[in-house]
Design an enzyme around this catalytic site. Structure first.
Site, PDB file in Angstrom:
ATOM      1  N   GLN A  32       0.830  -1.210   0.000  1.00 19.83           N
ATOM      2  CA  GLN A  32       0.000   0.000   0.000  1.00 19.83           C
ATOM      3  C   GLN A  32       0.863   1.258   0.000  1.00 19.83           C
ATOM      4  O   GLN A  32       2.053   1.198   0.299  1.00 19.83           O
ATOM      5  CB  GLN A  32      -0.906  -0.014   1.244  1.00 19.83           C
ATOM      6  CG  GLN A  32      -0.138  -0.157   2.546  1.00 19.83           C
ATOM      7  CD  GLN A  32      -0.881  -0.945   3.604  1.00 19.83           C
ATOM      8  OE1 GLN A  32      -2.103  -1.053   3.571  1.00 19.83           O
ATOM      9  NE2 GLN A  32      -0.159  -1.501   4.573  1.00 19.83           N
ATOM     10  N   TYR A  62     -10.162   5.270  19.695  1.00 19.84           N
ATOM     11  CA  TYR A  62     -10.194   3.981  18.996  1.00 19.84           C
ATOM     12  C   TYR A  62      -9.309   2.952  19.709  1.00 19.84           C
ATOM     13  O   TYR A  62      -9.743   1.823  19.987  1.00 19.84           O
ATOM     14  CB  TYR A  62      -9.733   4.195  17.559  1.00 19.84           C
ATOM     15  CG  TYR A  62      -9.664   2.940  16.738  1.00 19.84           C
ATOM     16  CD1 TYR A  62     -10.810   2.365  16.196  1.00 19.84           C
ATOM     17  CD2 TYR A  62      -8.439   2.310  16.512  1.00 19.84           C
ATOM     18  CE1 TYR A  62     -10.729   1.206  15.436  1.00 19.84           C
ATOM     19  CE2 TYR A  62      -8.361   1.155  15.761  1.00 19.84           C
ATOM     20  CZ  TYR A  62      -9.510   0.606  15.225  1.00 19.84           C
ATOM     21  OH  TYR A  62      -9.431  -0.544  14.488  1.00 19.84           O
ATOM     22  N   GLU A 107       1.193  -8.219  11.629  1.00 20.28           N
ATOM     23  CA  GLU A 107       0.974  -7.093  10.699  1.00 20.28           C
ATOM     24  C   GLU A 107       1.575  -7.491   9.352  1.00 20.28           C
ATOM     25  O   GLU A 107       2.706  -7.961   9.293  1.00 20.28           O
ATOM     26  CB  GLU A 107       1.642  -5.835  11.277  1.00 20.28           C
ATOM     27  CG  GLU A 107       1.945  -4.723  10.301  1.00 20.28           C
ATOM     28  CD  GLU A 107       0.718  -4.108   9.640  1.00 20.28           C
ATOM     29  OE1 GLU A 107      -0.193  -3.662  10.344  1.00 20.28           O
ATOM     30  OE2 GLU A 107       0.695  -4.081   8.374  1.00 20.28           O
ATOM     31  N   ASP A 138       0.410 -12.230   6.735  1.00 18.13           N
ATOM     32  CA  ASP A 138      -1.039 -12.088   6.578  1.00 18.13           C
ATOM     33  C   ASP A 138      -1.744 -12.678   7.815  1.00 18.13           C
ATOM     34  O   ASP A 138      -1.568 -13.860   8.131  1.00 18.13           O
ATOM     35  CB  ASP A 138      -1.465 -12.824   5.299  1.00 18.13           C
ATOM     36  CG  ASP A 138      -2.967 -12.835   5.106  1.00 18.13           C
ATOM     37  OD1 ASP A 138      -3.677 -12.109   5.840  1.00 18.13           O
ATOM     38  OD2 ASP A 138      -3.435 -13.585   4.238  1.00 18.13           O
ATOM     39  N   GLY A 139      -2.542 -11.847   8.460  1.00 17.19           N
ATOM     40  CA  GLY A 139      -3.228 -12.276   9.675  1.00 17.19           C
ATOM     41  C   GLY A 139      -4.169 -13.443   9.455  1.00 17.19           C
ATOM     42  O   GLY A 139      -4.379 -14.256  10.367  1.00 17.19           O
ATOM     43  N   ASP A 156      -7.394  -5.222  14.086  1.00 17.61           N
ATOM     44  CA  ASP A 156      -7.277  -3.774  13.857  1.00 17.61           C
ATOM     45  C   ASP A 156      -6.837  -3.587  12.410  1.00 17.61           C
ATOM     46  O   ASP A 156      -5.687  -3.268  12.120  1.00 17.61           O
ATOM     47  CB  ASP A 156      -6.245  -3.193  14.832  1.00 17.61           C
ATOM     48  CG  ASP A 156      -6.083  -1.689  14.651  1.00 17.61           C
ATOM     49  OD1 ASP A 156      -6.900  -1.065  13.962  1.00 17.61           O
ATOM     50  OD2 ASP A 156      -5.104  -1.142  15.202  1.00 17.61           O
ATOM     51  N   SER A 157      -7.782  -3.791  11.514  1.00 16.07           N
ATOM     52  CA  SER A 157      -7.420  -3.878  10.094  1.00 16.07           C
ATOM     53  C   SER A 157      -7.804  -2.621   9.329  1.00 16.07           C
ATOM     54  O   SER A 157      -8.613  -1.817   9.782  1.00 16.07           O
ATOM     55  CB  SER A 157      -8.138  -5.065   9.456  1.00 16.07           C
ATOM     56  OG  SER A 157      -9.513  -4.797   9.424  1.00 16.07           O
ATOM     57  N   ASP A 159      -9.658  -1.175   5.805  1.00 19.05           N
ATOM     58  CA  ASP A 159     -10.982  -1.513   5.270  1.00 19.05           C
ATOM     59  C   ASP A 159     -10.872  -2.626   4.230  1.00 19.05           C
ATOM     60  O   ASP A 159      -9.791  -2.866   3.692  1.00 19.05           O
ATOM     61  CB  ASP A 159     -11.606  -0.268   4.631  1.00 19.05           C
ATOM     62  CG  ASP A 159     -11.786   0.853   5.642  1.00 19.05           C
ATOM     63  OD1 ASP A 159     -11.968   0.546   6.829  1.00 19.05           O
ATOM     64  OD2 ASP A 159     -11.737   2.026   5.231  1.00 19.05           O
ATOM     65  N   TYR A 224     -12.633   9.668  11.599  1.00 22.57           N
ATOM     66  CA  TYR A 224     -13.071   8.586  10.718  1.00 22.57           C
ATOM     67  C   TYR A 224     -14.360   9.030  10.014  1.00 22.57           C
ATOM     68  O   TYR A 224     -15.145   9.810  10.579  1.00 22.57           O
ATOM     69  CB  TYR A 224     -13.337   7.295  11.507  1.00 22.57           C
ATOM     70  CG  TYR A 224     -12.086   6.544  11.943  1.00 22.57           C
ATOM     71  CD1 TYR A 224     -10.870   6.709  11.289  1.00 22.57           C
ATOM     72  CD2 TYR A 224     -12.125   5.653  13.009  1.00 22.57           C
ATOM     73  CE1 TYR A 224      -9.739   6.023  11.682  1.00 22.57           C
ATOM     74  CE2 TYR A 224     -10.991   4.962  13.410  1.00 22.57           C
ATOM     75  CZ  TYR A 224      -9.802   5.155  12.737  1.00 22.57           C
ATOM     76  OH  TYR A 224      -8.674   4.475  13.129  1.00 22.57           O
TER      77      TYR A 224
HETATM   78  N1  SAM Z   1      -7.835   1.511  12.849  1.00 16.30           N
HETATM   79  C1  SAM Z   1      -7.369   1.767  11.589  1.00 16.30           C
HETATM   80  C2  SAM Z   1      -8.491   2.102  10.651  1.00 16.30           C
HETATM   81  O1  SAM Z   1      -9.469   1.361  10.597  1.00 16.30           O
HETATM   82  O2  SAM Z   1      -8.409   3.122  10.016  1.00 16.30           O
HETATM   83  C3  SAM Z   1      -6.512   0.641  11.146  1.00 16.30           C
HETATM   84  C4  SAM Z   1      -5.129   0.940  11.603  1.00 16.30           C
HETATM   85  S1  SAM Z   1      -3.855  -0.204  11.317  1.00 16.30           S
HETATM   86  C5  SAM Z   1      -2.660   0.906  10.613  1.00 16.30           C
HETATM   87  C6  SAM Z   1      -4.342  -1.270   9.967  1.00 16.30           C
HETATM   88  C7  SAM Z   1      -3.218  -2.213   9.584  1.00 16.30           C
HETATM   89  O3  SAM Z   1      -3.771  -3.430   9.095  1.00 16.30           O
HETATM   90  C8  SAM Z   1      -2.303  -1.694   8.479  1.00 16.30           C
HETATM   91  O4  SAM Z   1      -1.041  -1.412   8.984  1.00 16.30           O
HETATM   92  C9  SAM Z   1      -2.295  -2.822   7.441  1.00 16.30           C
HETATM   93  O5  SAM Z   1      -1.021  -3.013   6.849  1.00 16.30           O
HETATM   94  C10 SAM Z   1      -2.739  -3.993   8.276  1.00 16.30           C
HETATM   95  N2  SAM Z   1      -3.291  -5.112   7.496  1.00 16.30           N
HETATM   96  C11 SAM Z   1      -4.107  -5.032   6.415  1.00 16.30           C
HETATM   97  N3  SAM Z   1      -4.387  -6.264   5.954  1.00 16.30           N
HETATM   98  C12 SAM Z   1      -3.750  -7.140   6.764  1.00 16.30           C
HETATM   99  C13 SAM Z   1      -3.666  -8.552   6.781  1.00 16.30           C
HETATM  100  N4  SAM Z   1      -4.297  -9.309   5.867  1.00 16.30           N
HETATM  101  N5  SAM Z   1      -2.925  -9.139   7.760  1.00 16.30           N
HETATM  102  C14 SAM Z   1      -2.284  -8.375   8.693  1.00 16.30           C
HETATM  103  N6  SAM Z   1      -2.316  -7.026   8.706  1.00 16.30           N
HETATM  104  C15 SAM Z   1      -3.049  -6.412   7.756  1.00 16.30           C
END
Ligand code: SAM
Length: 283
Positions: A32, A62, A107, A138-139, A156-157, A159, A224
């Site tokens: 990204q 949050y 993450e 990947d989570g 905490d992903s 969208d 948000y």
């Molecule tokens: N609370 C925030 C929001 O909703 O705006 C989210 C904050 S946090 C920075 C989101 C994180 O999820 C990002 O750093 C992103 O890289 C991570 N992420 C996205 N997809 C993921 C996945 N499949 N596995 C693990 N982490 C992931």
């Protein structure tokens, strides 16, 4: 004072615009576009693919709710897994719980972790806790590989649409349940009921179908879209504490948002949200 640069998040027919005074970091990672700004009024700003992830102004709301609500729902949590959460804010709040022995984070994007540790130390200080174990990947794959492992899992992903897409599907929610230890609790970023009612409905249908207990809380986060974001909370435990009480004394002084009253209020909804949740329960 000279005018700064106005930066907009524009998505799904809705926009948010903030005035920035410096562009501190910009990188296209493997997953990204990562940008960190200094804003005129709202502290630092983290954007991923042009979507606001946090500002220094309201991130406490949050992060406190995402961390303390599920941890204080579990009667005796010892370990927690955060999926996503690369900015470290949920970790920072989890670190305030002395009862937790291990704080795991999975993450997908190491560049987010590095950028936040460098430019957002107020949030990323969560990584400094010696109980933190970082897993880059990947989570959705990680939970599949760790059955019966965690007391609390916090999703905490970003969208749906980007790398976060697999974190919104039924298979992932089933794997979350399997990755919990007996009595475990999950909490997942579950979008705004004003802006994305279809996603809110679908996620609540999933948690209702998969877990013995499920509910939906809303957190007030002004930056948000629509000023709020939801979280699904779910568990298979019979003694789950949806209206959990006392906040440990050592935690109280650090809090700015979470309280037993704010927690209870987060589960009280206007009619249109109640109807959505009722529809999810009847599905
Ligand atoms: N609370 C925030 C929001 O909703 O705006 C989210 C904050 S946090 C920075 C989101 C994180 O999820 C990002 O750093 C992103 O890289 C991570 N992420 C996205 N997809 C993921 C996945 N499949 N596995 C693990 N982490 C992931």
């Amino acid at each position: 004072m000279a005018e700064g640069t106005w930066i907009s998040e524009v998505a799904g027919g809705y926009g948010t615009t903030l005035e920035t005074t410096a562009h501190l970091f910009s990188k296209k990672s493997r997953y990204q576009q990562i940008d960190i700004y200094e804003t005129r009024k709202l502290g630092k700003l983290l954007m991923l693919d042009g979507i606001i992830q946090l500002t220094g102004f309201d991130e406490f709301a949050y992060h406190e709710m995402m961390a303390h609500l599920p941890v204080l729902t579990h009667p005796a949590p010892r370990n927690v897994l955060v999926i996503g959460g690369g900015d470290g804010g949920v970790l920072r709040e989890l670190g305030r719980h002395r009862c937790l022995e291990e704080l795991h984070i999975c993450e997908i994007d190491a560049d987010v972790i590095d950028a936040c540790r460098r430019f957002l130390p107020e949030t990323a200080c969560g990584y400094d806790d010696p109980r933190v174990r970082i897993h880059v990947g990947d989570g959705s794959a990680f939970v599949k590989e760790h059955p019966g492992s965690f007391d609390v899992i916090i999703v905490d992903s970003t969208d749906p649409g980007g790398p976060g897409e697999p974190l919104f599907g039924e298979a992932f929610y089933r794997d979350l349940k399997t990755a919990l230890r007996p009595g475990g609790v999950i909490a997942s970023q579950s979008e705004s009921p004003y802006l994305l009612p279809d996603i809110v409905l679908r996620l609540n249908m999933l948690t209702h179908k998969i877990f013995a207990y499920s509910d939906y809380a809303v957190i007030q986060v002004p930056t948000y879209p629509t000023g709020q974001i939801g979280m699904c909370v779910a568990s298979d435990a019979r003694d789950v504490r949806p209206q959990a009480g006392a906040v440990p004394a050592a935690l109280q002084t650090a809090l700015r948002y979470y309280s037993p009253e704010a927690r209870a209020g987060a589960f009280l909804h206007p009619l249109f949200v109640d109807r959505l949740l009722e529809k999810a329960r009847r599905s």
